[in-house]
Design a protein around this motif. Structure first.
Motif, PDB file in Angstrom:
ATOM      1  N   VAL A  81     137.998 -27.871  76.465  1.00  0.00           N
ATOM      2  CA  VAL A  81     137.326 -26.808  77.218  1.00  0.00           C
ATOM      3  C   VAL A  81     138.356 -25.958  77.957  1.00  0.00           C
ATOM      4  CG1 VAL A  81     135.934 -26.414  79.302  1.00  0.00           C
ATOM      5  CG2 VAL A  81     135.071 -27.894  77.484  1.00  0.00           C
ATOM      6  N   ALA A  82     138.176 -24.653  77.890  1.00  0.00           N
ATOM      7  CA  ALA A  82     139.023 -23.731  78.652  1.00  0.00           C
ATOM      8  C   ALA A  82     138.124 -22.717  79.365  1.00  0.00           C
ATOM      9  CB  ALA A  82     140.000 -23.010  77.738  1.00  0.00           C
ATOM     10  N   VAL A  83     138.460 -22.435  80.602  1.00  0.00           N
ATOM     11  CA  VAL A  83     137.732 -21.436  81.391  1.00  0.00           C
ATOM     12  C   VAL A  83     138.772 -20.569  82.096  1.00  0.00           C
ATOM     13  CG1 VAL A  83     136.089 -21.015  83.256  1.00  0.00           C
ATOM     14  CG2 VAL A  83     135.764 -22.979  81.729  1.00  0.00           C
ATOM     15  N   GLU A  84     138.679 -19.270  81.852  1.00  0.00           N
ATOM     16  CA  GLU A  84     139.626 -18.297  82.416  1.00  0.00           C
ATOM     17  C   GLU A  84     141.076 -18.701  82.148  1.00  0.00           C
ATOM     18  OE1 GLU A  84     138.570 -17.658  86.529  1.00  0.00           O
ATOM     19  OE2 GLU A  84     137.043 -16.180  85.959  1.00  0.00           O
ATOM     20  N   GLY A  85     141.333 -19.191  80.937  1.00  0.00           N
ATOM     21  CA  GLY A  85     142.687 -19.539  80.534  1.00  0.00           C
ATOM     22  C   GLY A  85     143.167 -20.894  80.997  1.00  0.00           C
ATOM     23  N   ARG A  86     142.371 -21.596  81.759  1.00  0.00           N
ATOM     24  CA  ARG A  86     142.751 -22.924  82.267  1.00  0.00           C
ATOM     25  C   ARG A  86     142.054 -24.007  81.459  1.00  0.00           C
ATOM     26  NH1 ARG A  86     140.979 -25.021  88.297  1.00  0.00           N
ATOM     27  NH2 ARG A  86     141.366 -27.250  87.961  1.00  0.00           N
ATOM     28  N   ARG A  87     142.827 -24.990  80.966  1.00  0.00           N
ATOM     29  CA  ARG A  87     142.259 -26.089  80.192  1.00  0.00           C
ATOM     30  C   ARG A  87     141.725 -27.171  81.124  1.00  0.00           C
ATOM     31  NH1 ARG A  87     147.118 -25.976  77.145  1.00  0.00           N
ATOM     32  NH2 ARG A  87     147.563 -28.112  77.811  1.00  0.00           N
ATOM     33  N   PHE A  88     140.604 -27.766  80.723  1.00  0.00           N
ATOM     34  CA  PHE A  88     139.986 -28.815  81.512  1.00  0.00           C
ATOM     35  C   PHE A  88     139.834 -30.082  80.683  1.00  0.00           C
ATOM     36  CE2 PHE A  88     138.916 -25.066  83.858  1.00  0.00           C
ATOM     37  CZ  PHE A  88     138.840 -25.484  85.185  1.00  0.00           C
ATOM     38  N   ASP A  89     140.384 -31.185  81.191  1.00  0.00           N
ATOM     39  CA  ASP A  89     140.212 -32.477  80.559  1.00  0.00           C
ATOM     40  C   ASP A  89     138.892 -33.083  81.008  1.00  0.00           C
ATOM     41  OD1 ASP A  89     142.722 -32.357  79.287  1.00  0.00           O
ATOM     42  OD2 ASP A  89     143.722 -33.049  81.111  1.00  0.00           O
ATOM     43  N   LYS A  90     138.559 -34.241  80.450  1.00  0.00           N
ATOM     44  CA  LYS A  90     137.376 -34.968  80.893  1.00  0.00           C
ATOM     45  C   LYS A  90     137.548 -35.322  82.374  1.00  0.00           C
ATOM     46  CE  LYS A  90     137.223 -36.900  76.268  1.00  0.00           C
ATOM     47  NZ  LYS A  90     137.559 -38.078  75.436  1.00  0.00           N
ATOM     48  N   PRO A  91     136.500 -35.188  83.166  1.00  0.00           N
ATOM     49  CA  PRO A  91     136.647 -35.474  84.606  1.00  0.00           C
ATOM     50  C   PRO A  91     136.929 -36.955  84.848  1.00  0.00           C
ATOM     51  CG  PRO A  91     134.342 -35.142  84.040  1.00  0.00           C
ATOM     52  CD  PRO A  91     135.127 -34.771  82.820  1.00  0.00           C
ATOM     53  N   GLY A  92     137.899 -37.231  85.706  1.00  0.00           N
ATOM     54  CA  GLY A  92     138.277 -38.604  85.973  1.00  0.00           C
ATOM     55  C   GLY A  92     137.443 -39.271  87.047  1.00  0.00           C
ATOM     56  N   SER A  93     136.647 -38.499  87.749  1.00  0.00           N
ATOM     57  CA  SER A  93     135.805 -39.044  88.822  1.00  0.00           C
ATOM     58  C   SER A  93     134.622 -38.105  89.033  1.00  0.00           C
ATOM     59  CB  SER A  93     136.604 -39.164  90.124  1.00  0.00           C
ATOM     60  OG  SER A  93     136.959 -37.872  90.601  1.00  0.00           O
ATOM     61  N   ARG A  94     133.626 -38.604  89.745  1.00  0.00           N
ATOM     62  CA  ARG A  94     132.466 -37.756  90.062  1.00  0.00           C
ATOM     63  C   ARG A  94     132.901 -36.565  90.904  1.00  0.00           C
ATOM     64  NH1 ARG A  94     126.469 -39.602  92.177  1.00  0.00           N
ATOM     65  NH2 ARG A  94     125.878 -37.617  93.137  1.00  0.00           N
ATOM     66  N   GLU A  95     133.827 -36.790  91.829  1.00  0.00           N
ATOM     67  CA  GLU A  95     134.311 -35.700  92.675  1.00  0.00           C
ATOM     68  C   GLU A  95     134.999 -34.624  91.847  1.00  0.00           C
ATOM     69  OE1 GLU A  95     134.789 -38.969  93.243  1.00  0.00           O
ATOM     70  OE2 GLU A  95     133.251 -39.081  94.825  1.00  0.00           O
ATOM     71  N   GLN A  96     135.802 -35.048  90.858  1.00  0.00           N
ATOM     72  CA  GLN A  96     136.470 -34.075  90.002  1.00  0.00           C
ATOM     73  C   GLN A  96     135.462 -33.342  89.124  1.00  0.00           C
ATOM     74  OE1 GLN A  96     139.253 -35.323  86.760  1.00  0.00           O
ATOM     75  NE2 GLN A  96     140.740 -34.066  87.892  1.00  0.00           N
ATOM     76  N   ALA A  97     134.436 -34.036  88.661  1.00  0.00           N
ATOM     77  CA  ALA A  97     133.380 -33.374  87.894  1.00  0.00           C
ATOM     78  C   ALA A  97     132.717 -32.282  88.732  1.00  0.00           C
ATOM     79  CB  ALA A  97     132.345 -34.393  87.430  1.00  0.00           C
TER      80      ALA A  97
END
Length: 206
Positions: A81-97
């Motif tokens: 997943v990429a949003v505005e040029g930034r790649r996003f990995d799977k969230p490592g925690s609920r807070e990161q999600a």
């Protein structure tokens, strides 16, 4: 005349949605999760386009299993997943999600799904018979803090293994105003091109 005997297919994934796609299409396969350091693969391709990285991850997953299964074709798949040029990995925690979802709010999420088929022979990383990447654009609606909290209460921890912190087949569909691209790409594997490759390789009948 002998009966048609297709080559054995292994899906290098524990993804329920990828298994469901192959099951629905009546493709015979065995599912074996691949042990791949995804972050290391991404780091080695830091300057590559997201679609190239998704495709490379798919190849890496298939290639990781291939040497142990010389009688098989191994199908790997991955999403990025990429949003505005930034790649996003799977969230490592609920807070990161929650952080990811707040960043996605009101923006266009680009979801790249890659797939690759590797022959189960030869040196790891070699023998790639086919690979492909597809793109879907998902328009995220404006998300309220209240919705983000109720969404995570319902969907965490299941979405912890999902790029973009959503399952389109579950409550994740509520994140979006509209989607450009086919449902299979959004689910995590470009199924129609995969089926075409499987026909060419004799796994399913043409």
């Amino acid at each position: 005349m002998s009966a048609w005997s297709p080559p054995r297919l292994i899906l290098a994934s524990r993804s329920a949605s990828r298994r469901a796609m192959l099951d629905a299409a009546r493709v015979p396969y065995a599912a074996i999760p691949a042990d791949v350091d995804e972050r290391a693969v991404e780091a080695s391709l830091e300057d590559a386009a997201p679609g190239e990285i998704a495709e490379a991850l798919a190849v890496a997953k298939a290639a990781a299993l291939a040497p142990a299964h010389p009688d098989a074709l191994v199908l790997g798949s991955d999403s990025l997943v990429a949003v505005e040029g930034r790649r996003f990995d799977k969230p490592g925690s609920r807070e990161q999600a929650a952080e990811h979802l707040r960043f996605f709010s009101g923006k266009v999420m680009e979801l790249h799904s890659g797939a690759a088929i590797v022959k189960g022979v030869g040196v790891k990383g070699k023998g790639c018979e086919w690979s492909h990447a597809a793109l879907a654009r998902l328009h995220v609606r404006d998300l309220s803090d209240a919705f983000v909290e109720s969404y995570l209460a319902a969907e965490w921890p299941e979405i912890g293994n999902c790029a973009g912190a959503f399952r389109i087949e579950a409550m994740g569909v509520q994140l979006f105003d509209h989607i450009e691209g086919d449902q299979f790409t959004v689910l995590g594997m470009p199924l129609l091109p995969v089926l075409g490759a499987l026909r060419e390789l004799g796994v399913i009948e043409a």
